[in-house]
Design a protein around this motif. Structure first.
Motif, PDB file in Angstrom:
ATOM      1  N   ALA A  73       0.867  -1.176   0.000  1.00 11.55           N
ATOM      2  CA  ALA A  73       0.000   0.000   0.000  1.00 11.55           C
ATOM      3  C   ALA A  73       0.898   1.218   0.000  1.00 11.55           C
ATOM      4  O   ALA A  73       1.893   1.269   0.729  1.00 11.55           O
ATOM      5  N   CYS A  74       0.542   2.183  -0.836  1.00 13.83           N
ATOM      6  CA  CYS A  74       1.346   3.404  -0.940  1.00 13.83           C
ATOM      7  C   CYS A  74       0.494   4.620  -0.636  1.00 13.83           C
ATOM      8  O   CYS A  74      -0.689   4.674  -0.980  1.00 13.83           O
ATOM      9  N   GLU A  75       1.108   5.561   0.007  1.00 13.03           N
ATOM     10  CA  GLU A  75       0.535   6.884   0.176  1.00 13.03           C
ATOM     11  C   GLU A  75       1.484   7.800  -0.573  1.00 13.03           C
ATOM     12  O   GLU A  75       2.631   7.971  -0.155  1.00 13.03           O
ATOM     13  N   ARG A  76       1.013   8.255  -1.695  1.00 11.76           N
ATOM     14  CA  ARG A  76       1.879   8.900  -2.685  1.00 11.76           C
ATOM     15  C   ARG A  76       2.989   7.909  -3.027  1.00 11.76           C
ATOM     16  O   ARG A  76       2.695   6.798  -3.415  1.00 11.76           O
ATOM     17  N   ALA A  77       4.243   8.269  -2.873  1.00 13.16           N
ATOM     18  CA  ALA A  77       5.331   7.348  -3.232  1.00 13.16           C
ATOM     19  C   ALA A  77       5.788   6.476  -2.064  1.00 13.16           C
ATOM     20  O   ALA A  77       6.600   5.574  -2.253  1.00 13.16           O
ATOM     21  N   ASP A  78       5.274   6.731  -0.853  1.00 11.28           N
ATOM     22  CA  ASP A  78       5.739   6.014   0.328  1.00 11.28           C
ATOM     23  C   ASP A  78       4.987   4.704   0.545  1.00 11.28           C
ATOM     24  O   ASP A  78       3.751   4.684   0.523  1.00 11.28           O
ATOM     25  N   VAL A  79       5.720   3.628   0.786  1.00 10.67           N
ATOM     26  CA  VAL A  79       5.113   2.349   1.152  1.00 10.67           C
ATOM     27  C   VAL A  79       4.682   2.455   2.607  1.00 10.67           C
ATOM     28  O   VAL A  79       5.508   2.754   3.485  1.00 10.67           O
ATOM     29  N   VAL A  80       3.389   2.226   2.877  1.00  7.66           N
ATOM     30  CA  VAL A  80       2.855   2.363   4.234  1.00  7.66           C
ATOM     31  C   VAL A  80       2.214   1.083   4.763  1.00  7.66           C
ATOM     32  O   VAL A  80       1.751   1.044   5.905  1.00  7.66           O
ATOM     33  N   GLY A  81       2.199   0.035   3.948  1.00  9.04           N
ATOM     34  CA  GLY A  81       1.626  -1.233   4.383  1.00  9.04           C
ATOM     35  C   GLY A  81       1.928  -2.303   3.368  1.00  9.04           C
ATOM     36  O   GLY A  81       2.425  -2.023   2.277  1.00  9.04           O
ATOM     37  N   PHE A  82       1.638  -3.548   3.748  1.00  8.53           N
ATOM     38  CA  PHE A  82       1.885  -4.656   2.834  1.00  8.53           C
ATOM     39  C   PHE A  82       0.973  -5.818   3.158  1.00  8.53           C
ATOM     40  O   PHE A  82       0.456  -5.944   4.269  1.00  8.53           O
ATOM     41  N   ALA A  83       0.786  -6.651   2.166  1.00 11.53           N
ATOM     42  CA  ALA A  83       0.083  -7.923   2.323  1.00 11.53           C
ATOM     43  C   ALA A  83       0.864  -8.962   1.538  1.00 11.53           C
ATOM     44  O   ALA A  83       1.434  -8.658   0.487  1.00 11.53           O
ATOM     45  N   ALA A  84       0.893 -10.168   2.065  1.00 12.98           N
ATOM     46  CA  ALA A  84       1.522 -11.281   1.367  1.00 12.98           C
ATOM     47  C   ALA A  84       0.494 -12.400   1.263  1.00 12.98           C
ATOM     48  O   ALA A  84      -0.235 -12.673   2.218  1.00 12.98           O
ATOM     49  N   VAL A  85       0.425 -12.998   0.080  1.00 13.29           N
ATOM     50  CA  VAL A  85      -0.503 -14.101  -0.145  1.00 13.29           C
ATOM     51  C   VAL A  85       0.243 -15.326  -0.652  1.00 13.29           C
ATOM     52  O   VAL A  85       1.292 -15.214  -1.287  1.00 13.29           O
ATOM     53  N   GLY A  86      -0.316 -16.462  -0.317  1.00 15.04           N
ATOM     54  CA  GLY A  86       0.091 -17.740  -0.873  1.00 15.04           C
ATOM     55  C   GLY A  86      -1.172 -18.404  -1.368  1.00 15.04           C
ATOM     56  O   GLY A  86      -2.258 -17.814  -1.258  1.00 15.04           O
ATOM     57  N   PRO A  87      -1.084 -19.593  -1.911  1.00 18.33           N
ATOM     58  CA  PRO A  87      -2.289 -20.242  -2.433  1.00 18.33           C
ATOM     59  C   PRO A  87      -3.414 -20.297  -1.384  1.00 18.33           C
ATOM     60  O   PRO A  87      -3.289 -20.963  -0.363  1.00 18.33           O
TER      61      PRO A  87
END
Length: 169
Positions: A73-87
């Motif tokens: 997840a980005c707020e403008r150019a800054d990464v502010v969150g993430f998610a990782a998925v597998g099957p």
């Protein structure tokens, strides 16, 4: 007069090489903010940020197989969150403490579900540490619920229990 930029103010995109440092920093900060009581200060203080960064670098540049992805997840150019998925699994979802309650978690979860569906999943699951009411409220609001499966994790300081949450997607 409105000022227009070339990019959206908020967005979710696939992680790219170089995002690993921000993802690791967000994970460590989010865990320290959310899980200090449950995991214990000693366990959180012993987190190796560089080791975590290398693990995220590998997940981003060389996923372990089909169906694995990291989204940011980005707020403008800054990464502010993430998610990782597998099957059929949401492996992780974290938002920087300073960016929480801004819709980034919902955007990440929506993008993760879209990714899982595009990989053919019709259900998804994730693991939630017991005693995390904010995460439970978030997932309940998104339509997930506990499915009765639990597991114990050894943190090196104490055992903690996680409950699997799932939903049809």
């Amino acid at each position: 007069m409105a000022l227009f930029t070339e990019s959206a103010d908020v967005s979710v995109r696939p992680a790219i090489p170089g995002d690993d440092a921000a993802v690791a920093d967000i994970q460590v900060a989010a865990w320290r903010a959310s899980h200090a009581t449950l995991l214990g200060e000693d366990a959180l203080e012993s987190l190796d940020g560089e080791r975590i960064r290398r693990q995220w670098e590998a997940a981003i540049t060389a996923p372990p197989g089909p169906g694995y992805a990291v989204l940011v997840a980005c707020e403008r150019a800054d990464v502010v969150g993430f998610a990782a998925v597998g099957p059929a699994v949401l492996v992780a979802l974290e938002v920087a403490p300073s960016a929480q309650r801004s819709g980034h978690g919902s955007r990440l979860l929506s993008a993760a579900v879209d990714r899982l569906r595009s990989d053919g999943a019709s259900e998804m699951s994730t693991w939630v540490l017991d005693d995390d009411p904010a995460r439970e409220q978030f997932f309940t609001g998104a339509g997930l619920g506990p499915d009765g499966k639990t597991r114990l994790l050894a943190t090196g300081v104490r055992e903690v229990r996680e409950t699997r949450w799932s939903a049809t997607i």
